[in-house]
Design a protein around this motif. Structure first.
Motif, short mmCIF file in Angstrom:
data_model
loop_
_atom_site.label_atom_id
_atom_site.label_comp_id
_atom_site.label_asym_id
_atom_site.label_seq_id
_atom_site.Cartn_x
_atom_site.Cartn_y
_atom_site.Cartn_z
N ILE A 206 1.63 -5.31 81.00
CA ILE A 206 2.22 -6.26 80.28
C ILE A 206 2.34 -7.73 80.59
N ILE A 207 1.55 -8.54 79.69
CA ILE A 207 1.40 -9.65 80.13
C ILE A 207 2.36 -10.84 79.13
N SER A 208 3.16 -11.63 79.60
CA SER A 208 3.90 -12.42 79.01
C SER A 208 2.97 -13.78 78.85
N ILE A 209 2.71 -14.06 77.53
CA ILE A 209 1.81 -15.22 77.35
C ILE A 209 2.59 -16.54 77.24
N ASN A 210 3.79 -16.63 77.04
CA ASN A 210 4.68 -17.70 76.90
C ASN A 210 6.19 -17.15 77.16
N THR A 211 7.04 -18.30 77.55
CA THR A 211 8.25 -17.98 77.58
C THR A 211 9.00 -18.84 76.52
N GLY A 212 10.34 -18.52 76.11
CA GLY A 212 10.90 -19.35 75.11
C GLY A 212 10.22 -19.47 73.75
N CYS A 213 10.95 -20.24 72.66
CA CYS A 213 10.55 -20.36 71.48
C CYS A 213 10.54 -21.74 70.83
N LEU A 214 10.14 -21.91 69.44
CA LEU A 214 10.47 -23.22 68.98
C LEU A 214 11.53 -23.05 67.77
N ASN A 215 12.26 -21.95 67.87
CA ASN A 215 13.34 -21.72 66.80
C ASN A 215 14.58 -22.07 67.36
N ALA A 216 15.71 -22.15 66.33
CA ALA A 216 16.98 -22.38 66.70
C ALA A 216 17.93 -21.46 66.20
N CYS A 217 17.80 -20.12 66.25
CA CYS A 217 18.48 -19.09 65.47
C CYS A 217 19.92 -19.13 65.85
N THR A 218 20.89 -19.04 64.86
CA THR A 218 22.24 -19.33 64.99
C THR A 218 22.96 -18.07 65.86
N TYR A 219 22.18 -17.01 65.75
CA TYR A 219 22.75 -15.80 66.31
C TYR A 219 22.14 -15.46 67.90
N CYS A 220 21.07 -16.18 68.34
CA CYS A 220 20.54 -15.77 69.23
C CYS A 220 20.88 -16.44 70.56
N LYS A 221 21.20 -15.47 71.52
CA LYS A 221 21.55 -15.92 72.89
C LYS A 221 20.27 -16.24 73.84
N THR A 222 19.11 -15.52 73.52
CA THR A 222 18.11 -15.37 74.63
C THR A 222 17.55 -16.98 74.51
N LYS A 223 17.64 -17.66 73.50
CA LYS A 223 17.32 -19.14 73.61
C LYS A 223 17.98 -19.86 74.93
N HIS A 224 19.20 -19.44 74.87
CA HIS A 224 19.99 -20.25 75.87
C HIS A 224 19.33 -20.13 77.55
N ALA A 225 18.75 -18.89 77.58
CA ALA A 225 18.14 -18.41 78.88
C ALA A 225 16.72 -18.81 78.91
N ARG A 226 16.03 -18.49 77.92
CA ARG A 226 14.47 -18.62 77.94
C ARG A 226 14.11 -20.07 77.36
N GLY A 227 14.87 -20.70 76.77
CA GLY A 227 14.71 -22.15 76.60
C GLY A 227 13.55 -22.28 75.49
N ASN A 228 12.79 -23.50 75.48
CA ASN A 228 11.93 -24.00 74.65
C ASN A 228 10.72 -23.35 74.82
N GLU A 251 -4.51 -0.36 78.91
CA GLU A 251 -4.06 -0.78 77.79
C GLU A 251 -3.18 -1.99 78.16
N ILE A 252 -3.13 -3.22 77.25
CA ILE A 252 -2.45 -4.20 77.85
C ILE A 252 -1.47 -4.66 76.26
N TRP A 253 -0.40 -4.98 76.88
CA TRP A 253 0.80 -5.42 75.83
C TRP A 253 1.01 -6.81 76.24
N LEU A 254 0.73 -7.72 75.32
CA LEU A 254 1.06 -9.20 75.17
C LEU A 254 2.62 -9.23 74.53
N THR A 255 3.49 -10.06 75.55
CA THR A 255 4.59 -10.32 75.27
C THR A 255 5.12 -11.70 75.39
N SER A 256 6.27 -11.84 74.50
CA SER A 256 6.88 -13.30 74.66
C SER A 256 8.07 -13.17 73.66
N GLU A 257 8.92 -14.25 73.62
CA GLU A 257 9.80 -14.45 72.56
C GLU A 257 9.39 -14.49 71.27
#
Length: 575
Positions: A206-228, A251-257
């Motif tokens: 499992i390879i994390s290619i990035n952390t965080g995201c560019l969105n600001a979804c009103t229900y999401c708590k993960t953004k508070h932890a993972r950030g931009n 087998e490789i899994w690419l993952t991120s928010e």
């Protein structure tokens, strides 16, 4: 204050001594005639105390640790990295919680039930008198919650320092590392990708290619932890993939928010990364792409279709829609409309025949009307998604959605049931009975009756438990189907193909013990030795251990005895 106490001023503190008080020389003379009482030492108790040093003298690196992870594949990757580092420093990683000295609890903050399980595990650990270290999105997002007070916490971007936190926790201290990784003020993707890890499945990286995201979804708590958004450079990701294949991964899994947003912060994009990765994937090995939101994949539809048609990439994509009502999507701040989602799905279905599209839906988001919900039902009936994650809405503390007017609980529950009924009304794989497929075998089923494989479209195919199939590409005839799987019978005269370029690591064995890491390890330990042999302590599990020397204890005892002797000498000199 009575005035009598202030009648006379004192020139010196010695004026307080009255004539009747004994003089210092008299007290000293009296001490010479004090005969100390000899008390017999309880030898057994003394030796037991000597063998059980205080917390600060506890030797880290020899304890047993149980790791529990909740949540997404990104969280699972973090858990694998933490396990690998701890094992490399000498700790034993166990799957038996009761035998562990310390519990490392790696949490998920997406939904209330996941946090409830996390909170209950903390309580249970305390009841069983276990040391505890907390990790993941819950403590990162809200470290000041009452039930986290006094607990050791390792932040989501600080997992490369898990050994430090565990060592201090074992000594009885509380440590919190919650900072962000930065380089010249720019936020990084997180801890290094070349750290040791213990893969939960030695065949899957499992390879994390990035952390965080560019969105600001009103229900999401993960953004508070993972950030931009913060992306890893392409060369680091390619190097990690190469190392994985050299260790027997198939087998490789690419993952991120949000994989679709990859590279926007570092001047590149997802297709560029994928083409570089495809170049290093061995024949027969496969790559699975993780979740991507509709807005970012829209810009790369043509390139993504070409990549998903590549023989070493699963024709599979997870694109969450969340709701088929534009008004609900607006309240969620999802930054797309239902037409955008349909455009992505329709284009990929046309250009990548047979592609599997998985999606997510939230039932009962604040303000969702019956008409809004029926729009979502129609979308599921139209596309008949083979993989659908249905979630009842839970308001997460600190999110804008938690402050909105809520849909009644019984309505949310009923909508969840209704949509689940629609999803279970069709069987997506019935038409595939009789097909001959190439499948990659990577896991064992939960009931241990079958091996689990996946075909070109990442559809689950159960095959007989033949040990020679594990980690291999096998040709099968599909003879049965269910709601979430197919069953395949291996073709008798078909060749079993081995995609791995080397033998996979044993389960529990540490990956990524590079020369550079060993050098860093040498600065932390006074001596290192490598062993992968089984012992009574590790119950036959195969693991690579770098043992901590035990001379520290003897040194501490020697220093303690020297201090005792020195004190005795000064007492005798005084007398």
């Amino acid at each position: 204050m009575p005035s009598a106490t202030c009648d006379a001023l004192l020139d010196d503190i010695e004026d307080i001594v009255s004539q009747e008080d004994s003089k210092p020389q008299d007290r000293h003379f009296t001490r010479k005639h004090v005969v100390p009482k000899v008390r017999r030492r309880n030898t057994q108790a003394y030796l037991q105390e000597e063998n059980s040093p205080p917390n600060d003298s506890t030797i880290p690196g020899i304890q047993t640790i149980w790791i529990r992870t909740w949540g997404c594949s990104h969280n699972n990757s973090d858990g694998e990295y933490m396990a690998g580092q701890l094992a490399a420093y000498g700790y034993k990683i166990t799957e038996n919680a009761s035998e562990a000295d310390l519990w490392l609890l790696n949490s998920c903050t997406v939904k209330n039930p996941a946090e409830d399980h996390f909170r209950n595990s903390i309580k249970k650990a305390q009841e069983e008198n276990k040391k505890v270290v907390l990790a993941g999105c819950v403590p990162q997002a809200q470290p000041r919650q009452d039930y986290l007070k006094g607990m050791s916490i390792i932040g989501v971007q600080q997992i490369d320092r898990v050994v430090e936190v565990v060592e201090e926790t074992i000594k009885g201290h509380s440590v919190r590392l919650l900072g962000q990784k930065k380089d010249n003020g720019k936020r990084l993707g997180g801890a290094r990708l070349d750290l040791p890890k213990i893969r939960k499945n030695p065949l899957i990286e499992i390879i994390s290619i990035n952390t965080g995201c560019l969105n600001a979804c009103t229900y999401c708590k993960t953004k508070h932890a993972r950030g931009n958004l913060a992306s890893y450079p392409i060369d680091e990701l390619v190097d990690r993939a190469k190392q994985s294949f050299q260790e027997g991964v198939c087998e490789i899994w690419l993952t991120s928010e949000d994989t679709g947003a990859y590279g926007r912060d570092i001047g590149t994009d997802l297709p560029t990364l994928l083409w570089k990765l495809v170049e290093v994937i061995p024949e027969g090995a496969m790559l699975r792409l993780g979740m991507t939101n509709p807005p970012y994949i829209l810009e790369h539809l043509e390139e993504m279709a070409k990549i998903l048609n590549h023989p070493r990439v699963y024709a599979f994509l997870h694109i969450p829609v969340q709701s088929a009502s534009d008004s609900v999507l607006m309240e969620m701040k999802r930054e797309y409309c239902v037409a955008d989602f349909k455009r992505v799905v329709d284009f990929l279905k046309e250009k990548v025949p047979g592609i599997t599209i998985a999606t997510d839906i939230i039932c009962g988001f604040p303000g969702e009307t019956d008409q809004d919900f029926q729009e979502t039902v129609k979308l599921v009936e139209e596309y008949r998604f083979p993989s659908l994650f249905i979630n009842q809405f839970y308001p997460r503390p600190g999110t804008p959605a938690a402050k909105m007017e809520q849909v009644p609980a019984h309505v949310k529950k009923q909508r969840t049931k209704d949509l689940s009924r629609v999803f279970h009304s069709y069987n997506p794989y019935d038409h595939k009975i009789g097909e001959r497929q190439q499948v990659l075998v990577t896991e064992e089923s939960f009931d241990s009756k079958f091996y689990v494989a996946h075909n070109r479209f990442y559809e689950q195919v159960l095959v007989p438990k033949n040990p020679s199939f594990m980690g291999k590409m096998v040709e099968v005839d599909i003879n049965e189907s269910g709601k979430h799987f197919m069953k395949g019978q291996p073709v008798s005269d078909a060749k079993v193909y081995t995609p791995s370029i080397s033998k996979p690591l044993a389960k529990g064995e540490v990956s990524g013990l590079t020369k550079e890491f060993r050098n860093r390890l040498g600065t932390h330990l006074s001596a290192t030795s490598r062993t992968s042999a089984a012992s009574p302590r590790n119950s036959g599990s195969c693991r690579t251990v770098l043992q901590r020397p035990r001379q520290d204890r003897a040194l501490r005892l020697a220093v303690g005895l020297a201090l005792v002797a020195l004190c005795a000498f000064f007492i005798k000199l005084y007398h």
